[in-house]
Write a protein that holds these residues in place. Structure first.
Motif, PDB file in Angstrom:
ATOM      1  N   ARG A  71       0.782  -0.984  -0.464  1.00 24.31           N
ATOM      2  CA  ARG A  71       0.071   0.230  -0.010  1.00 24.31           C
ATOM      3  C   ARG A  71       0.769   1.388  -0.570  1.00 24.31           C
ATOM      4  O   ARG A  71       0.667   2.256  -0.420  1.00 24.31           O
ATOM      5  CB  ARG A  71      -0.691  -0.235   0.919  1.00 24.31           C
ATOM      6  N   VAL A  72       1.880   0.876   0.984  1.00 22.25           N
ATOM      7  CA  VAL A  72       3.069   2.424   0.609  1.00 22.25           C
ATOM      8  C   VAL A  72       3.370   2.199  -0.831  1.00 22.25           C
ATOM      9  O   VAL A  72       3.433   4.065  -1.084  1.00 22.25           O
ATOM     10  CB  VAL A  72       3.822   2.080   1.295  1.00 22.25           C
ATOM     11  N   PHE A  73       3.544   1.899  -1.809  1.00 23.02           N
ATOM     12  CA  PHE A  73       4.140   0.926  -3.006  1.00 23.02           C
ATOM     13  C   PHE A  73       3.352   2.050  -3.813  1.00 23.02           C
ATOM     14  O   PHE A  73       3.423   3.073  -4.754  1.00 23.02           O
ATOM     15  CB  PHE A  73       4.531  -0.144  -3.946  1.00 23.02           C
ATOM     16  N   LYS A  74       1.859   2.222  -3.644  1.00 23.49           N
ATOM     17  CA  LYS A  74       0.527   3.199  -4.383  1.00 23.49           C
ATOM     18  C   LYS A  74       0.406   4.078  -4.210  1.00 23.49           C
ATOM     19  O   LYS A  74      -0.016   4.835  -5.039  1.00 23.49           O
ATOM     20  CB  LYS A  74      -0.893   1.563  -4.081  1.00 23.49           C
ATOM     21  N   GLY A  75       0.582   4.277  -2.700  1.00 22.72           N
ATOM     22  CA  GLY A  75       1.069   5.843  -2.531  1.00 22.72           C
ATOM     23  C   GLY A  75      -0.420   5.756  -1.062  1.00 22.72           C
ATOM     24  O   GLY A  75      -0.936   5.467  -0.640  1.00 22.72           O
ATOM     25  N   VAL A  76       0.288   6.851  -0.304  1.00 20.64           N
ATOM     26  CA  VAL A  76      -0.102   6.679   1.322  1.00 20.64           C
ATOM     27  C   VAL A  76      -1.051   8.072   0.901  1.00 20.64           C
ATOM     28  O   VAL A  76      -1.021   9.358   0.346  1.00 20.64           O
ATOM     29  CB  VAL A  76       1.056   7.493   2.188  1.00 20.64           C
ATOM     30  N   PRO A  77      -2.338   8.427   0.853  1.00 25.68           N
ATOM     31  CA  PRO A  77      -3.457   9.242   1.161  1.00 25.68           C
ATOM     32  C   PRO A  77      -2.771  10.579   2.223  1.00 25.68           C
ATOM     33  O   PRO A  77      -2.625  10.597   2.707  1.00 25.68           O
ATOM     34  CB  PRO A  77      -4.662   8.709   1.594  1.00 25.68           C
ATOM     35  N   ASN A  78      -2.818  11.581   1.440  1.00 21.09           N
ATOM     36  CA  ASN A  78      -2.544  13.173   2.605  1.00 21.09           C
ATOM     37  C   ASN A  78      -3.186  13.152   3.244  1.00 21.09           C
ATOM     38  O   ASN A  78      -2.876  13.500   4.025  1.00 21.09           O
ATOM     39  CB  ASN A  78      -3.052  14.093   1.655  1.00 21.09           C
ATOM     40  N   SER A  79      -4.685  12.132   3.450  1.00 27.73           N
ATOM     41  CA  SER A  79      -4.793  12.814   4.879  1.00 27.73           C
ATOM     42  C   SER A  79      -4.985  11.439   5.579  1.00 27.73           C
ATOM     43  O   SER A  79      -4.883  11.943   7.662  1.00 27.73           O
ATOM     44  CB  SER A  79      -6.719  11.810   4.882  1.00 27.73           C
ATOM     45  N   VAL A  80      -3.608  11.046   5.444  1.00 27.95           N
ATOM     46  CA  VAL A  80      -3.529  10.204   6.376  1.00 27.95           C
ATOM     47  C   VAL A  80      -1.747   9.710   6.927  1.00 27.95           C
ATOM     48  O   VAL A  80      -1.344   9.158   7.674  1.00 27.95           O
ATOM     49  CB  VAL A  80      -3.540   8.415   6.025  1.00 27.95           C
ATOM     50  N   ARG A  81      -1.192  10.888   6.043  1.00 30.22           N
ATOM     51  CA  ARG A  81       0.758  10.706   6.303  1.00 30.22           C
ATOM     52  C   ARG A  81       0.774  11.286   7.825  1.00 30.22           C
ATOM     53  O   ARG A  81       1.515  10.924   7.871  1.00 30.22           O
ATOM     54  CB  ARG A  81       0.602  12.519   5.585  1.00 30.22           C
ATOM     55  N   LYS A  82       0.915  12.201   8.163  1.00 30.75           N
ATOM     56  CA  LYS A  82       1.457  12.839   9.876  1.00 30.75           C
ATOM     57  C   LYS A  82       0.781  11.101  10.573  1.00 30.75           C
ATOM     58  O   LYS A  82       1.448  11.318  11.167  1.00 30.75           O
ATOM     59  CB  LYS A  82      -0.230  13.549  10.636  1.00 30.75           C
ATOM     60  N   GLU A  83       0.152  10.482  10.475  1.00 33.17           N
ATOM     61  CA  GLU A  83      -0.615   9.313  11.026  1.00 33.17           C
ATOM     62  C   GLU A  83       0.460   8.454  10.769  1.00 33.17           C
ATOM     63  O   GLU A  83       0.691   7.467  11.505  1.00 33.17           O
ATOM     64  CB  GLU A  83      -1.679   9.040  11.273  1.00 33.17           C
ATOM     65  N   PHE A  84       0.347   7.962   9.824  1.00 36.10           N
ATOM     66  CA  PHE A  84       1.232   7.141   9.340  1.00 36.10           C
ATOM     67  C   PHE A  84       2.992   7.097  10.029  1.00 36.10           C
ATOM     68  O   PHE A  84       3.805   6.755   9.672  1.00 36.10           O
ATOM     69  CB  PHE A  84       1.338   7.537   7.587  1.00 36.10           C
ATOM     70  N   TRP A  85       3.763   8.622   9.191  1.00 39.86           N
ATOM     71  CA  TRP A  85       4.694   9.117   9.883  1.00 39.86           C
ATOM     72  C   TRP A  85       5.209   8.976  11.667  1.00 39.86           C
ATOM     73  O   TRP A  85       5.802   8.419  12.070  1.00 39.86           O
ATOM     74  CB  TRP A  85       5.478  10.500   9.581  1.00 39.86           C
ATOM     75  N   ASP A  86       3.870   9.157  12.181  1.00 37.25           N
ATOM     76  CA  ASP A  86       3.975   9.224  13.502  1.00 37.25           C
ATOM     77  C   ASP A  86       4.529   7.509  13.899  1.00 37.25           C
ATOM     78  O   ASP A  86       4.977   6.985  14.686  1.00 37.25           O
ATOM     79  CB  ASP A  86       2.825   9.543  13.588  1.00 37.25           C
ATOM     80  N   ALA A  87       3.500   7.146  13.386  1.00 35.99           N
ATOM     81  CA  ALA A  87       3.783   5.122  13.193  1.00 35.99           C
ATOM     82  C   ALA A  87       4.874   4.850  13.394  1.00 35.99           C
ATOM     83  O   ALA A  87       5.287   4.020  13.484  1.00 35.99           O
ATOM     84  CB  ALA A  87       2.089   4.665  12.765  1.00 35.99           C
ATOM     85  N   ALA A  88       5.666   5.176  12.163  1.00 42.94           N
ATOM     86  CA  ALA A  88       6.456   4.258  11.529  1.00 42.94           C
ATOM     87  C   ALA A  88       8.046   4.996  12.228  1.00 42.94           C
ATOM     88  O   ALA A  88       8.548   4.150  12.682  1.00 42.94           O
ATOM     89  CB  ALA A  88       6.602   5.160  10.287  1.00 42.94           C
ATOM     90  N   LEU A  89       7.990   5.863  12.290  1.00 36.48           N
ATOM     91  CA  LEU A  89       9.167   7.181  12.924  1.00 36.48           C
ATOM     92  C   LEU A  89       8.385   6.772  14.809  1.00 36.48           C
ATOM     93  O   LEU A  89      10.113   6.863  15.246  1.00 36.48           O
ATOM     94  CB  LEU A  89       9.534   8.131  12.800  1.00 36.48           C
ATOM     95  N   ASP A  90       7.846   6.825  15.421  1.00 41.33           N
ATOM     96  CA  ASP A  90       7.405   7.004  16.777  1.00 41.33           C
ATOM     97  C   ASP A  90       7.987   8.137  17.301  1.00 41.33           C
ATOM     98  O   ASP A  90       9.139   7.636  18.221  1.00 41.33           O
ATOM     99  CB  ASP A  90       7.061   5.723  17.238  1.00 41.33           C
ATOM    100  N   PRO A  91       7.848   9.451  17.454  1.00 40.17           N
ATOM    101  CA  PRO A  91       9.235  10.353  17.502  1.00 40.17           C
ATOM    102  C   PRO A  91       9.084  10.224  19.181  1.00 40.17           C
ATOM    103  O   PRO A  91      10.117  11.083  20.105  1.00 40.17           O
ATOM    104  CB  PRO A  91       8.749  11.420  16.715  1.00 40.17           C
ATOM    105  N   ILE A  92       7.777   9.760  19.656  1.00 41.80           N
ATOM    106  CA  ILE A  92       7.433  10.700  20.953  1.00 41.80           C
ATOM    107  C   ILE A  92       8.747   9.158  22.049  1.00 41.80           C
ATOM    108  O   ILE A  92       9.209   9.642  23.048  1.00 41.80           O
ATOM    109  CB  ILE A  92       6.200  10.120  21.770  1.00 41.80           C
TER     110      ILE A  92
END
Length: 255
Positions: A71-92
């Protein structure tokens, strides 16, 4: 505070007749019309993907090994990009780890702000980073100042890398996504030092990871597109000429 040189002729940016695209960049009217036509034709697909992504992000660890890569290969929808980066990187979690080691964002920045050489280089790069984006169009605006502090703090945290050209676009991306300075900083730390990304290898002295990836590219090109490889070789067009910024900046620039 960024250093303001007296003469900045190369910083004159014009947006006359341009409008904002879906990502916040100033584009021509013709480009905007094409983009709107494309988005309208894909409305149902986008909504379907958004629902799938929301479900997937609710079970991120489970989806990581299954549906996420496709699904990443198909493209991340704009509306969930923030949540995706948050989950992937876990900056907290990254912030908590470094805070326990005694590294805090505000102190990191403060400890490096008197390093004239790094300050000047970061300032120079920030002033030409994504100037056609609404958040970075205004010279010395809020987001430019935030990126400056982020990069200076990172130079203090990772003394082996310090600051290297190409890092400003990555920091700018995280400011656009998160709109929060400290979260953008710890996201940069995560992508630079956390497995599996380990992006800092691209910027270390000698650029070890960059050289390795260029070698992968050359081998793949020679194997699958041998005629193209031979033509570029005959023209003495080595891969580093066109790959360097593309790889350093996580495919944000060039190509």
């Amino acid at each position: 505070m960024l250093i303001k040189p007296e003469i900045q002729p190369f910083l004159v940016i014009s947006i006359d007749g341009k409008v904002l695209d879906q990502f916040g960049f100033y584009e021509t009217q013709l480009y905007k019309q094409y983009e709107e036509k494309l988005l309208n034709s894909n409305k149902r697909t986008i909504k379907r993907r958004e629902k799938k992504w929301q479900k997937m992000l609710n079970q991120y660890q489970k989806s990581l090994k299954k549906k996420l890569p496709d699904r990443v290969f198909k493209g991340v929808p704009n509306s969930v990009r923030k949540e995706f980066w948050d989950a992937a990187l876990d900056p907290i979690a990254v912030r908590q780890y470094y805070n326990e080691q005694g590294a805090q964002f505000k102190f990191l920045y403060a400890s490096k702000k008197d390093d004239v050489e790094i300050v000047r280089q970061i300032d120079l790069d920030i002033r030409r980073t994504w100037r056609l984006h609404k958040k970075f169009f205004k010279l010395y605006g809020r987001d430019q100042r935030s990126c400056f502090r982020i990069l200076l703090a990172y130079a203090a945290l990772d003394t082996e890398v310090g600051y290297c050209q190409g890092m400003s676009q990555i920091a700018a991306l995280f400011m656009i996504v998160f709109e929060e300075e400290e979260k953008a900083f710890w996201s940069l730390v995560a992508i630079m030092n956390k497995i599996p990304w380990s992006q800092s290898g691209m910027f270390k002295p000698g650029f070890p990871k960059l050289n390795l990836f260029c070698a992968y590219w050359d081998n793949t090109l020679q194997k699958h597109l041998s005629k193209v490889y031979k033509h570029l070789e005959a023209e003495t067009l080595i891969s580093q000429i066109y790959l360097t910024k593309w790889l350093l900046q996580n495919f944000l620039d060039r190509m």
